[in-house]
Scaffold this active site. Structure first.
Site, mmCIF file in Angstrom:
data_model
loop_
_atom_site.group_PDB
_atom_site.id
_atom_site.type_symbol
_atom_site.label_atom_id
_atom_site.label_comp_id
_atom_site.label_asym_id
_atom_site.label_seq_id
_atom_site.Cartn_x
_atom_site.Cartn_y
_atom_site.Cartn_z
ATOM 1 N N GLU A 1 0.430 -1.286 0.033
ATOM 2 C CA GLU A 1 0.072 -0.032 0.073
ATOM 3 C C GLU A 1 0.740 1.254 0.029
ATOM 4 O OE1 GLU A 1 -3.027 -0.479 2.890
ATOM 5 O OE2 GLU A 1 -3.528 -2.396 2.283
ATOM 6 N N GLU B 1 -5.156 -8.422 -0.588
ATOM 7 C CA GLU B 1 -6.084 -8.561 0.595
ATOM 8 C C GLU B 1 -7.361 -7.862 0.318
ATOM 9 O OE1 GLU B 1 -4.627 -5.539 3.547
ATOM 10 O OE2 GLU B 1 -2.393 -6.192 2.956
#
Length: 501
Positions: free
Chosen positions: A161, A278
Site C-alpha cells: 500500500e 488483501e
C-alpha cells in the site's frame, strides 16, 4: 420464493478456485508462535490454500538484515535462522509463500517512521546499493535452500500500500517506482523466471496502477502481475477497544475487481494476471463485524463471482494471531481471522469450507446462490442471505428443480446463521469473557460447528426439487449424492422391533 429450473446438459461455466489461491496472515514473525502454526494447520486441513502472504519479511523481528562493526568499518550480515524455520513450516503444511518484500530493516532505513504496534519501518532505504545486495542475498538463499524449481513458483510483491502515507513515507510515488525498479531488477538478476509485481495499492489511488504500468513500460522495468487490495468499509468510528464501520453493498467490491481488470486490459500490458492480495469487509483488526455470521453471508458473493474478474483474491487473514493494533485484548475482538484464538472457527471459516465443496461445473448462479456439479455427478449448492440492515428483506427462499444423474438421492445440509455455527453469540451469552476458561473454550468450540441435517429423496423424470429457506445472515451448503443402498444385505433386519422406533 424464487423458482429456478435448471436445464439438463446446460453448463454455464467453470467455477475457478481463485478464491483459495492465497490467504493473508499477521506479520510473518508470528509464524514462530505455536498457535499460529496450529491455526494454519487447521485451515489447511479444511480448506487448503495454495499461498500465504504476510507483512514483515525484512522486519527486525525476523532478523534477516544485521550489521557487524569491526573498527571503523561496517559490513552486512544476512541471518536466515528464523525465516528458514518459518518457510519450512509453511511448505510442510502444503502452502507456499506469496512473498511480500517489506518493511525496511531499521539499520537500512532512511527515517524513523513506522506503522503498527510492531513498528514496521515504512521509509525508503538509506542506501539503495545495500538494499539491492540484501534482495539478491535473500533470493539466492531461498534458491539454495528450496531449489530453483520451487522458488520460481513463488510470486514476489514489492511493498504494501505505497499509495497511503501510513505505509510509505509521504506516499511518494516516484520513490516507490525507484524502489520497485531496483528490487525487481535485483530479483531478476538472480533468477529471471521469478514472477514479480505490484503496486499493492489500497483504497482510491486508481491512477497509481495506470502510472505504475506506464512507468514500467516506458523504462523497460519488468512486471509480471498487478496487485491491489479491496475493502468495503466506510469511515470508521473509533472507541477504546473496538472500531465500527458501515459497509458499502458488496457490489462495491465486485466493481473494484472489474475496474482493476479493465485498467490492466487498457494498459501496455493487457494480459497481466491480477491478484487482489488483501480483501475483507473492514480494514481494521478491531472491527466486530469480522466475528459475525453477517461477514460470512456478506462475502459469499465475492467467492462466487470474484474469479470472473481477477486471477486470485486473498482473504485477510486466516487467523486472529495478529498484532497490528496491539496484542488482542479478548478472545473475540473483531480480528480478521477465519479462525479465532484457540482454533475456534468463525462463521466465515465455514463459508469457505462450503465453497471448498463446490464442483467445477456451474449449472446456475445468481447473486445469492451457486449450483455446481462434481465430476462424479453429485450436486453441490451454496446459498446465502446477507441482511445488512433492518430495512433489508430478512428471509430469502428458493425452489430449485435440478437435473440429476441418479434416482435415489442422499441430501446433506450444513447451515450457519445467527443461531448455528456462531460462537460469537455464545461468547456474548457468556458475558463476553476476555480470557475464557478451558471449559468456556470447549463450549465455544462445540457451538462453532454448522447445523447438519440429512434426508433421502427421489428424483422424478431426471429432476429433483429442493426448497431452500434462508434466514437472517444464513449460509447453507447442500450436497446431493447417489444412494448406494445395501439395506437388503442385512439378514433379519426389522427396525420396527426397536423400542421407540
Amino acid at each position: 420464493m424464487k423458482y429456478v429450473k435448471i436445464e439438463r446438459d446446460k453448463q454455464i461455466g467453470i467455477f475457478p478456485d481463485a478464491w483459495k489461491f492465497c490467504v493473508g496472515s499477521g506479520r510473518i514473525g508470528l509464524a514462530l508462535q505455536k498457535e499460529y502454526i496450529e491455526a494454519l494447520a487447521y485451515v489447511q486441513k479444511h480448506i487448503g490454500f495454495k499461498y500465504l502472504r504476510a507483512h514483515g519479511l525484512l522486519h527486525d523481528d525476523v532478523g534477516i538484515y544485521r550489521e557487524d562493526k569491526v573498527g571503523d568499518s561496517t559490513s552486512p550480515f544476512y541471518n536466515f535462522t528464523y525465516i528458514d524455520r518459518i518457510y519450512d513450516s509453511f511448505l510442510e503444511l502444503g502452502i507456499r509463500p506469496f512473498v511480500e518484500i517489506g518493511f525496511m530493516p531499521s539499520r537500512l532505513a532512511s527515517g524513523t517512521q513506522t506503522v503498527f504496534y510492531w513498528r514496521g519501518n515504512v521509509t525508503p532505504p538509506s542506501d539503495y546499493n545495500k538494499w539491492e545486495k540484501l534482495i539478491k542475498a535473500v533470493v539466492k538463499h531461498f534458491i539454495e535452500r528450496y531449489g530453483k524449481k520451487e522458488v520460481e513458483q513463488w510470486p514476489f510483491e514489492i511493498w504494501n500500500e505505497p499509495n497511503l502515507n501510513v505505509f510509505w513515507k509521504d506516499a511518494d510515488q516516484s520513490e516507490y517506482f525507484k524502489l520497485y525498479e531496483v528490487t525487481v531488477k535485483a530479483i531478476k538478476e538472480v533468477n529471471e523466471n521469478i514472477k514479480v509485481g505490484g503496486p499493492a495499492i489500497c483504497g482510491g489511488g486508481e491512477h497509481w496502477i495506470d502510472d505504475f504500468l506506464n512507468f514500467c513500460y516506458k523504462n523497460g522495468v519488468p512486471v509480471d502481475f498487478v496487485t491491489r487490495h479491496a475493502y468495503t468499509a466506510k469511515p470508521p468510528e473509533y472507541t477504546p477497544h473496538f472500531v465500527y464501520h458501515d459497509l458499502h453493498p458488496i457490489d462495491y467490491m465486485i466493481n473494484e475487481f472489474k475496474e482493476v481488470r479493465n485498467q490492466v486490459k487498457n494498459s501496455p500490458f493487457p494480459n497481466l494476471p491480477v491478484h487482489i492480495t488483501e480483501y475483507n469487509s473492514s480494514y481494521h483488526p478491531l472491527c466486530p463485524v469480522h466475528d459475525t455470521p453477517f461477514n460470512a453471508a456478506y462475502l459469499a458473493r465475492v467467492l462466487s463471482e470474484g474469479g470472473d474478474y481477477v486471477d486470485s483474491f486473498s482473504y485477510w487473514t486466516f487467523s486472529d494471531v495478529f498484532e497490528e493494533a496491539d496484542i488482542p485484548r479478548s478472545i473475540f475482538h473483531g480480528g480478521f481471522g477465519l479462525v479465532a484464538f484457540n482454533n475456534i472457527p468463525k462463521p466465515v471459516f465455514h463459508m469457505f469450507t462450503f465453497f471448498n465443496a463446490m464442483g467445477k461445473k456451474v449449472l446456475y448462479r445468481d447473486e445469492h446462490i451457486l449450483v455446481t456439479q462434481r465430476e462424479d455427478g453429485s450436486i453441490a449448492i451454496v446459498a446465502w442471505n446477507e441482511v445488512i440492515s433492518r430495512e433489508c428483506e430478512q428471509e430469502r427462499q428458493y425452489k430449485l428443480k435440478i437435473p440429476v444423474e441418479f434416482e435415489d438421492i442422499f441430501v446433506k445440509q450444513k447451515l450457519i446463521d445467527e443461531d448455528h455455527g456462531n460462537p460469537w453469540k455464545t461468547w456474548i451469552d457468556m458475558g463476553r469473557p476476555r480470557f475464557p476458561t478451558k471449559e468456556q473454550i470447549e463450549t465455544l468450540r462445540e457451538v462453532a460447528k454448522p447445523y447438519i441435517s440429512t434426508w433421502r429423496t427421489k428424483s422424478e423424470n431426471g429432476y429433483v426439487t429442493l426448497e431452500i429457506k434462508l434466514g437472517k445472515n444464513a449460509v447453507v451448503l447442500y450436497e446431493l449424492s447417489k444412494v448406494n443402498d445395501q439395506t437388503h444385505t442385512y439378514i433379519g433386519l426389522d427396525d420396527s422391533k426397536i423400542p421407540g422406533y
